[in-house]
Design a protein around this motif. Sequence first.
Motif, mmCIF file in Angstrom:
data_model
loop_
_atom_site.group_PDB
_atom_site.id
_atom_site.type_symbol
_atom_site.label_atom_id
_atom_site.label_comp_id
_atom_site.label_asym_id
_atom_site.label_seq_id
_atom_site.Cartn_x
_atom_site.Cartn_y
_atom_site.Cartn_z
ATOM 1 N N ALA A 43 2.156 -11.357 10.799
ATOM 2 C CA ALA A 43 1.135 -10.409 11.282
ATOM 3 C C ALA A 43 0.316 -9.887 10.107
ATOM 4 O O ALA A 43 -0.905 -9.720 10.216
ATOM 5 C CB ALA A 43 1.794 -9.247 12.024
ATOM 6 N N ALA A 44 0.980 -9.662 8.973
ATOM 7 C CA ALA A 44 0.270 -9.128 7.805
ATOM 8 C C ALA A 44 -0.721 -10.153 7.259
ATOM 9 O O ALA A 44 -1.702 -9.805 6.621
ATOM 10 C CB ALA A 44 1.262 -8.736 6.728
ATOM 11 N N ARG A 45 -0.432 -11.452 7.542
ATOM 12 C CA ARG A 45 -1.349 -12.488 7.025
ATOM 13 C C ARG A 45 -2.683 -12.444 7.754
ATOM 14 O O ARG A 45 -3.693 -12.859 7.234
ATOM 15 C CB ARG A 45 -0.715 -13.873 7.139
ATOM 16 N N TRP A 46 -2.704 -11.944 8.988
ATOM 17 C CA TRP A 46 -3.923 -11.684 9.741
ATOM 18 C C TRP A 46 -4.905 -12.862 9.853
ATOM 19 O O TRP A 46 -5.699 -13.111 8.980
ATOM 20 C CB TRP A 46 -4.663 -10.459 9.137
ATOM 21 N N THR A 47 -4.761 -13.581 10.937
ATOM 22 C CA THR A 47 -5.794 -14.568 11.273
ATOM 23 C C THR A 47 -6.126 -14.358 12.748
ATOM 24 O O THR A 47 -5.219 -14.152 13.546
ATOM 25 C CB THR A 47 -5.306 -16.023 11.141
ATOM 26 N N THR A 48 -7.373 -14.388 13.090
ATOM 27 C CA THR A 48 -7.735 -14.210 14.499
ATOM 28 C C THR A 48 -8.142 -15.563 15.082
ATOM 29 O O THR A 48 -8.559 -16.467 14.330
ATOM 30 C CB THR A 48 -8.926 -13.251 14.666
ATOM 31 N N PRO A 49 -8.063 -15.705 16.405
ATOM 32 C CA PRO A 49 -8.479 -16.978 17.010
ATOM 33 C C PRO A 49 -9.926 -17.324 16.682
ATOM 34 O O PRO A 49 -10.312 -18.487 16.637
ATOM 35 C CB PRO A 49 -8.310 -16.713 18.513
ATOM 36 N N SER A 50 -10.744 -16.283 16.408
ATOM 37 C CA SER A 50 -12.146 -16.587 16.090
ATOM 38 C C SER A 50 -12.311 -17.066 14.654
ATOM 39 O O SER A 50 -13.423 -17.374 14.222
ATOM 40 C CB SER A 50 -13.006 -15.357 16.351
ATOM 41 N N GLY A 51 -11.201 -17.100 13.905
ATOM 42 C CA GLY A 51 -11.264 -17.743 12.591
ATOM 43 C C GLY A 51 -11.344 -16.787 11.422
ATOM 44 O O GLY A 51 -11.339 -17.212 10.267
ATOM 45 N N ALA A 52 -11.436 -15.480 11.672
ATOM 46 C CA ALA A 52 -11.491 -14.543 10.547
ATOM 47 C C ALA A 52 -10.084 -14.385 9.963
ATOM 48 O O ALA A 52 -9.101 -14.374 10.704
ATOM 49 C CB ALA A 52 -12.009 -13.191 11.021
ATOM 50 N N SER A 53 -9.999 -14.277 8.657
ATOM 51 C CA SER A 53 -8.704 -14.117 7.995
ATOM 52 C C SER A 53 -8.939 -13.667 6.555
ATOM 53 O O SER A 53 -10.078 -13.562 6.098
ATOM 54 C CB SER A 53 -7.936 -15.436 7.995
ATOM 55 N N TRP A 54 -7.827 -13.450 5.842
ATOM 56 C CA TRP A 54 -7.953 -13.112 4.417
ATOM 57 C C TRP A 54 -8.675 -14.214 3.664
ATOM 58 O O TRP A 54 -9.328 -13.971 2.659
ATOM 59 C CB TRP A 54 -6.581 -12.922 3.773
ATOM 60 N N GLU A 55 -8.505 -15.444 4.121
ATOM 61 C CA GLU A 55 -9.078 -16.599 3.405
ATOM 62 C C GLU A 55 -10.601 -16.485 3.281
ATOM 63 O O GLU A 55 -11.166 -16.877 2.278
ATOM 64 C CB GLU A 55 -8.797 -17.894 4.185
ATOM 65 N N ASN A 56 -11.229 -15.944 4.361
ATOM 66 C CA ASN A 56 -12.690 -15.954 4.339
ATOM 67 C C ASN A 56 -13.298 -14.553 4.378
ATOM 68 O O ASN A 56 -14.502 -14.403 4.521
ATOM 69 C CB ASN A 56 -13.241 -16.795 5.514
ATOM 70 N N THR A 57 -12.465 -13.520 4.296
ATOM 71 C CA THR A 57 -13.005 -12.158 4.389
ATOM 72 C C THR A 57 -12.411 -11.280 3.303
ATOM 73 O O THR A 57 -11.188 -11.283 3.101
ATOM 74 C CB THR A 57 -12.638 -11.525 5.758
ATOM 75 N N LYS A 58 -13.291 -10.557 2.645
ATOM 76 C CA LYS A 58 -12.806 -9.704 1.550
ATOM 77 C C LYS A 58 -12.843 -8.241 1.999
ATOM 78 O O LYS A 58 -13.858 -7.783 2.529
ATOM 79 C CB LYS A 58 -13.730 -9.904 0.345
ATOM 80 N N ALA A 59 -11.741 -7.546 1.774
ATOM 81 C CA ALA A 59 -11.704 -6.128 2.134
ATOM 82 C C ALA A 59 -12.547 -5.328 1.147
ATOM 83 O O ALA A 59 -12.642 -5.686 -0.019
ATOM 84 C CB ALA A 59 -10.268 -5.634 2.091
ATOM 85 N N ARG A 60 -13.170 -4.257 1.640
ATOM 86 C CA ARG A 60 -13.906 -3.354 0.732
ATOM 87 C C ARG A 60 -12.910 -2.458 0.016
ATOM 88 O O ARG A 60 -11.930 -2.012 0.613
ATOM 89 C CB ARG A 60 -14.836 -2.442 1.546
ATOM 90 N N PRO A 61 -13.170 -2.148 -1.243
ATOM 91 C CA PRO A 61 -12.241 -1.240 -1.945
ATOM 92 C C PRO A 61 -12.319 0.178 -1.366
ATOM 93 O O PRO A 61 -13.394 0.621 -0.970
ATOM 94 C CB PRO A 61 -12.742 -1.257 -3.394
ATOM 95 N N VAL A 62 -11.168 0.833 -1.288
ATOM 96 C CA VAL A 62 -11.158 2.226 -0.806
ATOM 97 C C VAL A 62 -10.708 3.112 -1.958
ATOM 98 O O VAL A 62 -9.528 3.151 -2.310
ATOM 99 C CB VAL A 62 -10.211 2.385 0.414
ATOM 100 N N ARG A 63 -11.682 3.793 -2.547
ATOM 101 C CA ARG A 63 -11.375 4.663 -3.684
ATOM 102 C C ARG A 63 -11.240 6.109 -3.248
ATOM 103 O O ARG A 63 -10.623 6.923 -3.892
ATOM 104 C CB ARG A 63 -12.475 4.557 -4.748
ATOM 105 N N GLN A 64 -11.913 6.408 -2.141
ATOM 106 C CA GLN A 64 -11.812 7.769 -1.623
ATOM 107 C C GLN A 64 -11.908 7.718 -0.101
ATOM 108 O O GLN A 64 -12.694 6.931 0.448
ATOM 109 C CB GLN A 64 -12.948 8.628 -2.163
ATOM 110 N N ALA A 65 -11.105 8.536 0.562
ATOM 111 C CA ALA A 65 -11.114 8.531 2.031
ATOM 112 C C ALA A 65 -11.269 9.943 2.561
ATOM 113 O O ALA A 65 -11.105 10.913 1.818
ATOM 114 C CB ALA A 65 -9.806 7.933 2.540
ATOM 115 N N ALA A 66 -11.605 10.031 3.838
ATOM 116 C CA ALA A 66 -11.695 11.354 4.472
ATOM 117 C C ALA A 66 -10.971 11.315 5.804
ATOM 118 O O ALA A 66 -10.880 10.254 6.435
ATOM 119 C CB ALA A 66 -13.156 11.726 4.679
ATOM 120 N N VAL A 67 -10.443 12.470 6.196
ATOM 121 C CA VAL A 67 -9.801 12.586 7.511
ATOM 122 C C VAL A 67 -10.488 13.725 8.242
ATOM 123 O O VAL A 67 -10.654 14.812 7.683
ATOM 124 C CB VAL A 67 -8.291 12.907 7.366
#
Length: 718
Positions: free
Chosen positions: A277-301
């Motif tokens: 599940a952590a490897r994350w691939t969707t049937p539409s083809g999105a996955s870690w292989e082709n998608t880069k996460a944005r860095p999170v340096r600061q967050a808000a709640v």
Amino acid sequence: MALYRRIPGAIAVITLTNPPVNALSCTVREAIYETVKRATADQEVKAIVLCGANGKFCGGADIKEFSREMRGPPLVPMIDMIEESEKPVVAVIEGVAFGGGLELALGCHYRIAHSGAQVGLTEVTLGLLPAAGGTQRLPRLIGVPAALDIITTGRHVSAQEAVRLGIVDKVTDSSAMEEAIEFAKTVAGEPMGPRRLSLWTAACPEDLDSLLEGALVRIRQRSRGALAPVACVQAVRAAASLPFAQGMKKEQELMAYLFTSGQARAMQYCFFTQRAAARWTTPSGASWENTKARPVRQAAVIGLGTMGKGIAVSLSRAGIPVIAVETEQKRLKAGRKAVNSMLTRESQKRGLAEAHLGSISFTLDLRKLRDTDLVIEAVFEDMALKKQIFSKLSSVCRPDALLCTNTSGLNIDEIASAASRPELVVGTHFFAPAHVMKLLEVVCGPRTSPVAVATAMQLAKRLEKIGVVVGNCSGFVGNRMMRPYTEQAYYLLEEGARPEEVDLVLEEFGFAMGIFRVMDLSGLDVGWRSRKELGLTGPKLPPGTEARSRGGKRYSPLPDILCESGRLGQKTGRGWYLYEKERVATPDPWLQSFLEDYRSRFGIQSRRVGQDEILERCLYSLINEGFRILQEGIAASPEDIDVIYVSGYGWPRHRGGPMFYAWMVGLPKVLDKLEHYHRTHPDIPNLAPSSMLRKLVARGSPPVHQWRALIQQHSSQL
Ligand SMILES: CC(C)(COP(=O)(O)OP(=O)(O)OC[C@H]1O[C@@H](n2cnc3c(N)ncnc32)[C@H](O)[C@@H]1OP(=O)(O)O)[C@@H](O)C(=O)NCCC(=O)NCCSC(=O)C[C@@H](O)CCCCCCCCCCCCC(=O)O
């Protein structure tokens, strides 16, 4: 494999090399045999150092081999051979020594660990017991009580604790390898007899029986119905009372029993599915292989209610600076106080230095969010309020900021429609308490971009949570499947069952709490509010609506009636149970007579509902909804559903998860039973078997890992 080299000082170094965790595969075992024999036969070698490549000693037996035919030399005689060596064998424990890895180290004469290392006999978490001598050597090394705890819980033990307990001989902050080599030189030539744990006697308390009985009680509370921890207790009893050879025989017998049990298979399935599940691939083809996460340096709640506070603590604990926003000074002050004390407790419990926590600032001003990379809105489940916030966030936040909504079931697409960049809106369904619970449902709306999903999944990792990507529908995966399950529980009460009977069946199945106790704990008003929203009860209900029917389908007003009479669960001292002592649920005679009156008011003939029927109707209706979810493409795979249920809904790990359980029971049986119950209750559409279930049965009930290929790609919501 295991690499062999001779180094100055008459030392042979054997390095286990099987990335990523140096598991003891057939090839590795063969190589250990060969290299140890070579070292013992070599006249020039005076001592042997055993270590693992890439800073990890060994992650234990190769779990993948458990589902295949066993090949290669077995572990037990291999470890015996090491122990019997006349030349000292020193284990270098860096990274991890888990399961068979620690058992291997226990067969060595000395153990030197790096201060960052962890050891443990983790087999119980895989439905097994340590079966390469671990249940017999560890009690002999550190005494029965400490070994019992480690073996029955499978917990990870830090190097510091390991040296205190005597599991390792020395811990070092510098190179464990160098330390071990120098140490090996000093013990070369000494007699090894006294270092052979198989020759020791386990230090045993006088009240052994009560120690073991106490452990069994704790096991029943923690994981009722699980076979492995009970077998671990039996094996430790053998270590305490039998000579080593007989104890080993007992260990092997217990292992054979566990190994072929469905529980071991279920728990190993959980191990691998969680990682998948952590490897994350969707049937539409999105996955870690082709998608880069944005860095999170600061967050808000946004919102410091129960969920917002827990989320803020989680973020801070991961070292992410947080801005916490409230609407009123009073709430902000109360939120700040609560968050700060939660963080203090957390850092004391986990030994976290304040420097590792992300700073938290508190404000009433939404404009302070202009530089945040990610915002998590965690206000009440009120669509209008959420939309208002998303509209404001669009004008305040940076154009590339990820906007998350913490909701347990509202329509993500509708919330996203209020934002100027709906592709950056994603649902993050945290579970209460958010700083404790491991699961995070990452909900994609139809417009959510792969980058948004990847960023949310990356965040889950940083928060040490198990992120699972799901599609957008009412209740997503987890809560949607809970609905038919809960409804069946109400119907069973209507038909004659008592809450404690239903709960007992579910608890014997392995849930920590039955459904009625869970509802009392979380508050009956939670569901009541949402039923009122949906117009199923309360002011929006059209006048003249039949009490036990909605839209031609069966409906149970039982929980509404309880709420109307102020029985909201533990917080009001009454719900499905009575709570005279805090948190202690006792069956309530009032409820019993209320149910009798209810049945006679609606002309329901009360009957004795059997345990099988309780279990089947509750579980199969939940499972059936799981099949519908797969069919609609709301979950990418049955494995994802199972991860959600095991990590977020208390589904017993030794049952693998609802979809795996359905397969273990037999899909034809599940289909047959659903057909039967639907025939008996045609007004409960949830009991009508889903077409996905029918399809799988028609295809011969393939194993769970093959279902994904059968799910229609074009129906995917992911
Ligand atoms: C080690 C970890 C802590 C590392 O964590 P990290 O987060 O760094 O990484 P990941 O968890 O993501 O793992 C990376 C990668 O590695 C895979 N993996 C990890 N461990 C193993 C393993 N032990 N075997 C195989 N593969 C492993 C993981 O799947 C990942 O792969 P991916 O493809 O997803 O990238 C962490 O991984 C961890 O905790 N691992 C598990 C540690 C553990 O529990 N070890 C115990 C294993 S069981 C064991 O050792 C049993 C022993 O007691 C030996 C018993 C002897 C057996 C004899 C059998 C006799 C049977 C008799 C039956 C007779 C029946 C009959 O009569 O027929």
